[in-house]
Design a protein around this motif. Structure first.
Motif, PDB file in Angstrom:
ATOM      1  N   THR A   1      31.619  11.054  25.486  1.00  0.00           N
ATOM      2  CA  THR A   1      30.761  12.293  25.240  1.00  0.00           C
ATOM      3  C   THR A   1      30.190  12.071  23.699  1.00  0.00           C
ATOM      4  OG1 THR A   1      31.825  13.904  26.948  1.00  0.00           O
ATOM      5  CG2 THR A   1      30.404  14.709  25.056  1.00  0.00           C
ATOM      6  N   CYS A   2      31.048  11.642  22.811  1.00  0.00           N
ATOM      7  CA  CYS A   2      30.677  11.588  21.469  1.00  0.00           C
ATOM      8  C   CYS A   2      29.676  10.100  21.544  1.00  0.00           C
ATOM      9  CB  CYS A   2      31.850  11.278  20.572  1.00  0.00           C
ATOM     10  SG  CYS A   2      32.639  12.852  20.456  1.00  0.00           S
TER      11      CYS A   2
ATOM     12  N   LEU B   1      35.445  14.533  16.167  1.00  0.00           N
ATOM     13  CA  LEU B   1      34.075  14.692  15.577  1.00  0.00           C
ATOM     14  C   LEU B   1      34.141  14.543  14.013  1.00  0.00           C
ATOM     15  CD1 LEU B   1      33.362  18.369  17.161  1.00  0.00           C
ATOM     16  CD2 LEU B   1      32.314  15.952  17.813  1.00  0.00           C
ATOM     17  N   ARG B   2      35.000  14.832  13.425  1.00  0.00           N
ATOM     18  CA  ARG B   2      35.000  14.575  11.926  1.00  0.00           C
ATOM     19  C   ARG B   2      34.955  13.111  11.421  1.00  0.00           C
ATOM     20  NH1 ARG B   2      39.993  16.522  10.642  1.00  0.00           N
ATOM     21  NH2 ARG B   2      39.531  18.498  11.627  1.00  0.00           N
TER      22      ARG B   2
ATOM     23  N   LEU C   1      28.347  19.692  20.262  1.00  0.00           N
ATOM     24  CA  LEU C   1      29.013  19.533  21.203  1.00  0.00           C
ATOM     25  C   LEU C   1      29.232  20.987  21.900  1.00  0.00           C
ATOM     26  CD1 LEU C   1      31.151  17.484  22.749  1.00  0.00           C
ATOM     27  CD2 LEU C   1      33.044  18.388  21.636  1.00  0.00           C
ATOM     28  N   GLU C   2      29.285  20.998  23.258  1.00  0.00           N
ATOM     29  CA  GLU C   2      29.650  22.237  24.018  1.00  0.00           C
ATOM     30  C   GLU C   2      30.810  21.858  25.050  1.00  0.00           C
ATOM     31  OE1 GLU C   2      26.069  23.774  25.468  1.00  0.00           O
ATOM     32  OE2 GLU C   2      27.082  24.481  27.613  1.00  0.00           O
ATOM     33  N   ILE C   3      31.621  22.984  25.181  1.00  0.00           N
ATOM     34  CA  ILE C   3      32.756  22.907  26.159  1.00  0.00           C
ATOM     35  C   ILE C   3      32.452  23.868  27.100  1.00  0.00           C
ATOM     36  CG2 ILE C   3      35.410  23.150  26.440  1.00  0.00           C
ATOM     37  CD1 ILE C   3      35.938  21.814  23.628  1.00  0.00           C
ATOM     38  N   GLU C   4      32.392  23.222  28.467  1.00  0.00           N
ATOM     39  CA  GLU C   4      32.560  24.176  29.707  1.00  0.00           C
ATOM     40  C   GLU C   4      34.143  24.385  30.187  1.00  0.00           C
ATOM     41  OE1 GLU C   4      29.671  22.780  32.499  1.00  0.00           O
ATOM     42  OE2 GLU C   4      28.135  22.510  31.088  1.00  0.00           O
ATOM     43  N   ILE C   5      34.250  25.725  30.467  1.00  0.00           N
ATOM     44  CA  ILE C   5      35.568  25.798  30.894  1.00  0.00           C
ATOM     45  C   ILE C   5      35.452  26.788  32.151  1.00  0.00           C
ATOM     46  CG2 ILE C   5      36.148  27.659  29.244  1.00  0.00           C
ATOM     47  CD1 ILE C   5      38.919  26.727  29.177  1.00  0.00           C
ATOM     48  N   THR C   6      36.334  26.534  33.264  1.00  0.00           N
ATOM     49  CA  THR C   6      36.217  27.348  34.268  1.00  0.00           C
ATOM     50  C   THR C   6      37.468  28.207  34.160  1.00  0.00           C
ATOM     51  OG1 THR C   6      35.347  25.666  35.636  1.00  0.00           O
ATOM     52  CG2 THR C   6      36.016  27.557  37.105  1.00  0.00           C
TER      53      THR C   6
ATOM     54  N   ALA D   1      34.895  26.544  14.509  1.00  0.00           N
ATOM     55  CA  ALA D   1      34.213  25.387  14.122  1.00  0.00           C
ATOM     56  C   ALA D   1      32.683  25.182  14.381  1.00  0.00           C
ATOM     57  CB  ALA D   1      35.176  24.283  14.463  1.00  0.00           C
ATOM     58  N   GLY D   2      32.238  25.831  15.355  1.00  0.00           N
ATOM     59  CA  GLY D   2      31.094  25.727  15.899  1.00  0.00           C
ATOM     60  C   GLY D   2      30.571  25.215  17.031  1.00  0.00           C
ATOM     61  N   ILE D   3      31.750  24.846  17.876  1.00  0.00           N
ATOM     62  CA  ILE D   3      31.313  24.201  19.335  1.00  0.00           C
ATOM     63  C   ILE D   3      31.254  25.544  20.123  1.00  0.00           C
ATOM     64  CG2 ILE D   3      32.710  23.253  21.187  1.00  0.00           C
ATOM     65  CD1 ILE D   3      34.138  21.598  19.058  1.00  0.00           C
TER      66      ILE D   3
END
Ligand code: C2E
Ligand code: MG
Ligand code: MG
Ligand code: MG
Length: 290
Positions: free
Chosen positions: A98-99, A137-138, A147-152, A172-174
Motif C-alpha cells: 500500500t505504501c 509511514l515515518r 493512508l486510510e484504514i477500512e474496518i468492518t 496521527a491523521g489516518i
C-alpha cells in the motif's frame, strides 16, 4: 477480475465442507512460503467522485492465487494467516504494498490521492497495528493523511480493547472508514467508537437500488446521516449505469464498483491514472477541497 471474484468463490462453496477444510489447511500450510516468494499481490480499485469519472482514492485488496486451488477469497486468506500465526507478516506485506502505491502516486505528482487498506477487527485486536503502520509511514516519509484504514465491525470486536489503537491512528491523521455499513453488526455507535470519517455503504444495499425502493430509502438515509454527521459516504457495488445514475441523482459523493472500475494490479491502475487528462486531476483537487 470477474473470473476470480465470482467463479472460484462458488467453486469453494460447491465442493462442500470437507474440501473447503482441505483447501483451508493447504492455504495455511502454503501461505508462509507464498509470502516469502512474493506470490501474494495487492490489487487496487478506484473510488470515484460524484461525477463518476474523477478518481478520489484507491482501495488496496489482497490477492493470492494458490498453485492448486486458484484464487483464494481474501477472507479465507486472512483466516489462514491467523491459523498459521502469520497475521502480522501478512499485515506488514499489505502495508508495504500500500505504501509502495502511495510512493508511486507521489512520484507522479498525485499527492492528493490517498490509498485505503483493509484491516480486519481481529488483526486490529491481535497486533500493534498502530505502531506498525505509523512506524512504517515515518520511515518512508509519508504523511499519515495519505493512508486510510477500512474496518468492518464484527460482534467479535471488543471495541474497548482496540480503542487506544484507533485513537492513536486517527490522532496521527489516518482516516478511518467503517466498511460494509448497513449489514452485520455495524451500528451508529460504532461510527463514533471507530472514529470513522467515512462510511462505505455495503453493496447489498447499493447494487440494483434503482428497482428496489427499500434499498433507495436506506441509501438515502445513510446519505442524510453522512451530511448530518459530517461523514464522507461511499457507495460500494456500483455495477450498472442505472446504479450510477440513481446514486448521482441522490447526491452520493463517492462511488466504487465494477461499472466504474475493477480491482486491478498496480501497473494497470498506474497506467490508467497516467492516461487521464490533466483536467481530471484538477477536478479531483477541487472535489477534495470542497
Ligand atoms: P471490502 O473491503 O468491502 O472490499 C470490496 C469487495 O467488493 C472486494 O472484494 C471487491 O473486489 C468487491 N467489489 C468491488 N466492486 C464490486 C462490484 O461492483 N460488485 C461486486 N459484486 N463486488 C465488488 P474482495 O477483494 O474479494 O474482498 C472481499 C473482502 O475481503 C473485502 O471487502 C475486505 O473486507 C476483505 N479484504 C480484501 N483485501 C483485504 C486485505 O488486504 N486485508 C484485510 N484485512 N481484508 C481484506
Ligand atoms: Mg474495504
Ligand atoms: Mg465493503
Ligand atoms: Mg465487503
Amino acid at each position: 477480475a470477474a473470473k476470480h471474484s465470482g467463479r472460484n468463490h462458488f467453486r469453494l462453496f460447491d465442493e462442500g465442507l470437507r474440501t473447503r477444510l482441505e483447501v483451508r489447511r493447504d492455504c495455511e500450510r502454503d501461505l508462509s512460503q507464498a509470502l516469502a516468494e512474493g506470490a501474494l499481490e495487492m490489487w487496487f480499485q478506484p473510488i470515484f467522485g460524484r461525477d463518476g469519472c474523477s478518481v478520489a482514492n484507491l482501495e488496496a485488496l489482497v490477492r493470492w492465487r494458490h498453485p492448486v486451488h486458484g484464487w483464494v477469497p481474501p477472507a479465507d486468506l486472512i483466516a489462514a494467516a491467523a491459523m498459521a500465526g502469520l497475521t502480522e507478516s501478512l499485515l506488514r506485506f499489505i502495508l508495504e504494498q500500500t505504501c509502495g502505491m502511495l510512493c508511486a502516486l507521489r512520484d507522479r505528482g498525485l499527492h492528493d490521492l490517498s490509498v485505503a487498506m483493509n484491516v480486519s477487527p481481529r488483526e486490529m485486536a491481535q497486533i500493534a497495528v498502530d505502531e506498525i503502520v505509523l512506524g512504517r509511514l515515518r520511515v518512508l516519509g509519508l504523511p499519515a493523511t495519505a493512508l486510510e484504514i477500512e474496518i468492518t465491525e464484527e460482534t467479535a470486536l471488543d471495541i474497548e480493547a482496540v480503542q487506544g489503537k484507533l485513537l492513536a491512528l486517527s490522532r496521527a491523521g489516518i482516516r478511518m472508514a467503517l466498511d460494509d455499513f448497513g449489514t452485520g453488526y455495524s451500528s451508529l455507535a460504532s461510527l463514533r467508537q471507530l472514529r470513522a470519517g467515512r462510511v462505505k455503504i455495503d453493496r447489498s444495499l447499493v447494487t440494483g437500488l434503482t428497482e428496489a425502493e427499500d434499498k433507495r430509502g436506506l441509501v438515502q438515509a445513510v446519505l442524510g446521516l453522512g451530511r448530518a454527521l459530517g461523514l464522507e459516504v461511499v457507495a460500494e457495488g456500483v455495477e450498472t449505469a442505472d446504479d450510477l445514475a440513481t446514486l448521482q441523482s441522490m447526491g452520493c459523493p463517492f462511488m466504487q464498483g465494477y461499472h466504474l472500475g475493477r480491482p486491478q494490479p498496480a501497473e494497470d491502475i498506474l497506467r490508467f491514472l497516467d492516461a487521464r487528462p490533466g483536467a481530471d486531476v484538477q477536478t479531483r483537487l477541487h472535489l477534495r477541497g470542497a
